[in-house]
Design a protein around this motif. Structure first.
Motif, mmCIF file in Angstrom:
data_model
loop_
_atom_site.group_PDB
_atom_site.id
_atom_site.type_symbol
_atom_site.label_atom_id
_atom_site.label_comp_id
_atom_site.label_asym_id
_atom_site.label_seq_id
_atom_site.Cartn_x
_atom_site.Cartn_y
_atom_site.Cartn_z
ATOM 1 N N LEU A 16 -24.664 -18.816 -42.526
ATOM 2 C CA LEU A 16 -24.865 -17.969 -41.353
ATOM 3 C C LEU A 16 -23.339 -17.332 -41.095
ATOM 4 O O LEU A 16 -23.260 -16.098 -40.604
ATOM 5 N N LYS A 17 -22.530 -18.208 -41.275
ATOM 6 C CA LYS A 17 -20.945 -17.734 -40.852
ATOM 7 C C LYS A 17 -20.624 -16.472 -41.842
ATOM 8 O O LYS A 17 -19.852 -15.573 -41.441
ATOM 9 N N VAL A 18 -21.040 -16.796 -42.963
ATOM 10 C CA VAL A 18 -20.652 -15.847 -44.208
ATOM 11 C C VAL A 18 -21.407 -14.401 -43.762
ATOM 12 O O VAL A 18 -20.735 -13.339 -43.792
ATOM 13 N N ILE A 19 -22.666 -14.472 -43.472
ATOM 14 C CA ILE A 19 -23.460 -13.042 -43.099
ATOM 15 C C ILE A 19 -22.813 -12.677 -41.672
ATOM 16 O O ILE A 19 -22.655 -11.479 -41.666
ATOM 17 N N PHE A 20 -22.563 -13.342 -40.701
ATOM 18 C CA PHE A 20 -21.851 -12.998 -39.659
ATOM 19 C C PHE A 20 -20.504 -12.185 -39.761
ATOM 20 O O PHE A 20 -20.460 -11.176 -39.382
ATOM 21 N N ASP A 21 -19.615 -12.717 -40.503
ATOM 22 C CA ASP A 21 -18.348 -12.159 -41.048
ATOM 23 C C ASP A 21 -18.605 -11.083 -41.441
ATOM 24 O O ASP A 21 -17.831 -9.913 -41.344
ATOM 25 N N LYS A 22 -19.663 -10.750 -42.454
ATOM 26 C CA LYS A 22 -19.839 -9.339 -43.305
ATOM 27 C C LYS A 22 -20.266 -8.484 -41.998
ATOM 28 O O LYS A 22 -19.511 -7.295 -42.223
ATOM 29 N N TYR A 23 -21.101 -8.588 -41.127
ATOM 30 C CA TYR A 23 -21.304 -7.402 -40.416
ATOM 31 C C TYR A 23 -20.355 -7.495 -38.961
ATOM 32 O O TYR A 23 -20.429 -6.238 -38.563
ATOM 33 N N ALA A 24 -19.790 -8.557 -38.865
ATOM 34 C CA ALA A 24 -18.781 -8.159 -37.632
ATOM 35 C C ALA A 24 -17.469 -7.751 -38.125
ATOM 36 O O ALA A 24 -16.671 -7.452 -37.461
ATOM 37 N N GLU A 25 -17.431 -7.595 -39.661
ATOM 38 C CA GLU A 25 -16.516 -6.716 -40.224
ATOM 39 C C GLU A 25 -14.799 -7.293 -39.583
ATOM 40 O O GLU A 25 -13.905 -6.773 -39.062
ATOM 41 N N GLY A 26 -14.916 -8.537 -39.515
ATOM 42 C CA GLY A 26 -13.473 -9.246 -39.185
ATOM 43 C C GLY A 26 -13.411 -9.529 -37.744
ATOM 44 O O GLY A 26 -12.304 -10.038 -37.440
ATOM 45 N N GLY A 27 -14.250 -8.939 -37.056
ATOM 46 C CA GLY A 27 -13.996 -9.206 -35.585
ATOM 47 C C GLY A 27 -14.826 -10.462 -35.130
ATOM 48 O O GLY A 27 -15.422 -11.250 -35.747
ATOM 49 N N GLU A 28 -15.066 -10.538 -33.723
ATOM 50 C CA GLU A 28 -15.737 -11.811 -33.323
ATOM 51 C C GLU A 28 -16.956 -11.477 -32.978
ATOM 52 O O GLU A 28 -17.749 -12.484 -32.595
ATOM 53 N N PHE A 29 -17.454 -10.117 -32.931
ATOM 54 C CA PHE A 29 -18.968 -9.800 -32.460
ATOM 55 C C PHE A 29 -19.352 -8.944 -33.729
ATOM 56 O O PHE A 29 -18.729 -8.358 -34.545
ATOM 57 N N ILE A 30 -20.697 -9.028 -33.476
ATOM 58 C CA ILE A 30 -21.602 -8.062 -33.984
ATOM 59 C C ILE A 30 -22.069 -7.092 -33.160
ATOM 60 O O ILE A 30 -22.623 -7.668 -32.217
ATOM 61 N N HIS A 31 -22.249 -5.831 -33.375
ATOM 62 C CA HIS A 31 -22.753 -4.993 -32.505
ATOM 63 C C HIS A 31 -24.424 -4.849 -32.491
ATOM 64 O O HIS A 31 -24.813 -5.246 -33.893
ATOM 65 N N THR A 32 -25.146 -4.916 -31.782
ATOM 66 C CA THR A 32 -26.458 -5.057 -31.863
ATOM 67 C C THR A 32 -27.069 -3.702 -32.750
ATOM 68 O O THR A 32 -28.432 -3.999 -32.962
ATOM 69 N N SER A 33 -26.510 -2.799 -32.578
ATOM 70 C CA SER A 33 -27.024 -1.723 -33.622
ATOM 71 C C SER A 33 -27.344 -1.973 -34.973
ATOM 72 O O SER A 33 -27.903 -1.586 -35.788
ATOM 73 N N LYS A 34 -26.587 -3.218 -35.326
ATOM 74 C CA LYS A 34 -26.369 -3.658 -36.951
ATOM 75 C C LYS A 34 -27.687 -4.795 -37.019
ATOM 76 O O LYS A 34 -27.796 -4.951 -38.000
ATOM 77 N N VAL A 35 -28.499 -4.849 -35.996
ATOM 78 C CA VAL A 35 -29.399 -5.895 -36.296
ATOM 79 C C VAL A 35 -30.457 -5.528 -37.195
ATOM 80 O O VAL A 35 -30.706 -6.271 -38.016
ATOM 81 N N GLU A 36 -30.668 -4.324 -37.117
ATOM 82 C CA GLU A 36 -31.856 -3.687 -37.984
ATOM 83 C C GLU A 36 -31.326 -3.942 -39.489
ATOM 84 O O GLU A 36 -32.168 -4.308 -40.638
ATOM 85 N N THR A 37 -30.273 -3.488 -39.617
ATOM 86 C CA THR A 37 -29.498 -3.741 -41.251
ATOM 87 C C THR A 37 -29.563 -5.283 -41.640
ATOM 88 O O THR A 37 -29.940 -5.419 -42.812
ATOM 89 N N ILE A 38 -29.167 -6.168 -40.690
ATOM 90 C CA ILE A 38 -29.118 -7.275 -41.082
ATOM 91 C C ILE A 38 -30.678 -7.991 -41.417
ATOM 92 O O ILE A 38 -30.727 -8.619 -42.301
ATOM 93 N N VAL A 39 -31.634 -7.502 -40.570
ATOM 94 C CA VAL A 39 -33.003 -7.935 -40.973
ATOM 95 C C VAL A 39 -33.313 -7.116 -42.330
ATOM 96 O O VAL A 39 -34.220 -7.819 -42.942
ATOM 97 N N ARG A 40 -33.118 -6.308 -42.573
ATOM 98 C CA ARG A 40 -33.526 -5.495 -43.942
ATOM 99 C C ARG A 40 -32.837 -6.090 -44.898
ATOM 100 O O ARG A 40 -33.363 -6.575 -45.871
ATOM 101 N N GLU A 41 -31.466 -6.160 -44.941
ATOM 102 C CA GLU A 41 -30.660 -6.534 -46.170
ATOM 103 C C GLU A 41 -30.711 -8.021 -46.260
ATOM 104 O O GLU A 41 -30.858 -8.447 -47.291
ATOM 105 N N VAL A 42 -30.559 -8.946 -45.040
ATOM 106 C CA VAL A 42 -30.510 -10.518 -45.355
ATOM 107 C C VAL A 42 -31.825 -11.077 -45.287
ATOM 108 O O VAL A 42 -32.018 -11.959 -46.345
ATOM 109 N N LEU A 43 -32.752 -10.647 -44.599
ATOM 110 C CA LEU A 43 -34.032 -11.283 -44.587
ATOM 111 C C LEU A 43 -35.032 -10.505 -45.478
ATOM 112 O O LEU A 43 -36.137 -11.131 -45.394
ATOM 113 N N GLY A 44 -34.783 -9.380 -45.950
ATOM 114 C CA GLY A 44 -35.607 -8.496 -46.798
ATOM 115 C C GLY A 44 -36.777 -8.188 -46.106
ATOM 116 O O GLY A 44 -37.588 -7.748 -46.751
ATOM 117 N N GLU A 45 -36.880 -7.905 -44.858
ATOM 118 C CA GLU A 45 -38.052 -7.502 -44.185
ATOM 119 C C GLU A 45 -37.854 -5.851 -44.183
ATOM 120 O O GLU A 45 -36.825 -5.257 -43.758
#
Length: 80
Positions: A16-45
């Motif tokens: 989960l840290k690897v996934i978080f770091d990818k979408y946080a782009e080196g920052g400390e947070f993921i913007h909620t606008s990226k949630v759909e992308t994470i669901v599609r790419e990581v979970l395959g939904e």
């Protein structure tokens, strides 16, 4: 000595840290606008129903409604 369940927990948190770091782009947070992308790419939904469900329940990730998700909240969403 660590048990199997503890090893699995650390392995999951590491992944989960690897996934978080990818979408946080080196920052400390993921913007909620990226949630759909994470669901599609990581979970395959890709079904509209699943995507809609996640988007409607995004408040679970962003409880304080800041528009961002930190690592602990991100992990908590997937682990609990």
């Amino acid at each position: 000595m660590q048990g199997t369940s503890e090893n699995l927990r650390y392995e999951l948190w590491d992944k989960l840290k690897v996934i978080f770091d990818k979408y946080a782009e080196g920052g400390e947070f993921i913007h909620t606008s990226k949630v759909e992308t994470i669901v599609r790419e990581v979970l395959g939904e890709t079904s509209p129903q699943e995507i809609d469900y996640v988007i409607k329940n995004k408040f679970r990730l962003d409880a304080d409604r800041s528009g961002t998700v930190d690592y602990i909240d991100f992990v908590s969403y997937f682990v609990i």
